[in-house]
Scaffold this motif. Structure first.
Motif, PDB file in Angstrom:
ATOM      1  N   SER A  21       9.187 -32.342  10.888  1.00  0.00           N
ATOM      2  CA  SER A  21       7.773 -32.555  10.556  1.00  0.00           C
ATOM      3  C   SER A  21       6.904 -31.440  11.125  1.00  0.00           C
ATOM      4  N   GLY A  22       7.242 -30.997  12.334  1.00  0.00           N
ATOM      5  CA  GLY A  22       6.519 -29.870  12.906  1.00  0.00           C
ATOM      6  C   GLY A  22       6.727 -28.594  12.122  1.00  0.00           C
ATOM      7  N   LEU A  23       7.957 -28.393  11.637  1.00  0.00           N
ATOM      8  CA  LEU A  23       8.254 -27.214  10.813  1.00  0.00           C
ATOM      9  C   LEU A  23       7.453 -27.240   9.518  1.00  0.00           C
ATOM     10  N   GLU A  24       7.462 -28.374   8.827  1.00  0.00           N
ATOM     11  CA  GLU A  24       6.736 -28.488   7.558  1.00  0.00           C
ATOM     12  C   GLU A  24       5.255 -28.186   7.747  1.00  0.00           C
ATOM     13  N   MET A  25       4.664 -28.778   8.784  1.00  0.00           N
ATOM     14  CA  MET A  25       3.243 -28.555   9.023  1.00  0.00           C
ATOM     15  C   MET A  25       2.969 -27.126   9.466  1.00  0.00           C
TER      16      MET A  25
END
Length: 211
Positions: A21-25
């Motif tokens: 989720s951190g990567l996507e954001m």
């Protein structure tokens, strides 16, 4: 809830949600800055690239939802994670504007299925009795990852330069892929029987950069 937290599969799953989720954001938030300040791309084209990334996520996520009963979860996740690692690596190389744009499109398409498929497989990974608690924890941790990891990459870029964003995205993609690989390589019972240090070792061996 305590019984859920005690499961090693829960912690590996939470780490996967936090990282992915951190990567996507981070891609969505920092892509414009990377393309305009480091790659000197026209702001208009950079905006189109960011829009394309999010559009790719939406389209692939909807497509997987429509065909989820006919597609193998593990196979899709494996392909998606491999696609994320490859696309972020290509983006970090700064080969050309055309290749950068293609990598962004590919990253969006690859990223789309990851979150829903990881969430849908919770009961398989944790067990039906603990699935409801695990889902709540996963959503919370994913939100925390979206807040923390882009901030960390931004702080690093502020200290060592915007060009470091590309490398940071590759590292996050590799970590997310390694965690997802371990999640589906072992059953909850197998993970429960492994000592913590062995679990960490298996995760490190599963990282794409290690293989």
């Amino acid at each position: 809830t305590l019984a859920t937290v005690r499961l090693p599969a829960t912690w590996i799953g939470l780490a996967a949600f936090f990282t992915y989720s951190g990567l996507e954001m981070a891609i969505g938030l920092w892509l414009f800055t990377l393309l305009t300040e480091s790659r000197r791309l026209d702001p208009g084209l950079a905006s189109v690239a960011v829009t394309t990334f999010w559009a790719g996520i939406v389209l692939s996520r909807v497509s997987v939802a429509a065909w989820s009963t006919h597609l193998p979860t593990r196979g899709i996740l494996r392909c998606s994670m491999a696609g994320l690692v490859m696309s972020t690596a290509i983006l970090a190389l700064d080969a050309s504007r055309t290749i950068d744009f293609a990598a962004v499109v590919f990253a969006g398409i690859a990223a789309g299925p990851v979150f829903p498929l990881l969430m849908a497989s919770t009961a398989h990974r944790i067990g039906h009795e603990q699935a409801a608690n695990a889902v709540s924890l996963q959503v919370a941790v994913a939100t925390i990852g979206q807040a923390i990891l882009p901030s960390v990459l931004g702080a690093v870029a502020g200290r060592w330069g915007v060009h470091t964003l590309g490398l940071g995205l590759v590292m996050l993609a590799c970590l997310a892929a390694g965690l997802a690989k371990v999640l589906f390589a072992y059953t909850p019972a197998e993970l429960q029987s492994l000592p913590p240090e062995i679990v960490v070792e298996r995760i490190s061996l599963a990282l794409p950069i290690a293989t």
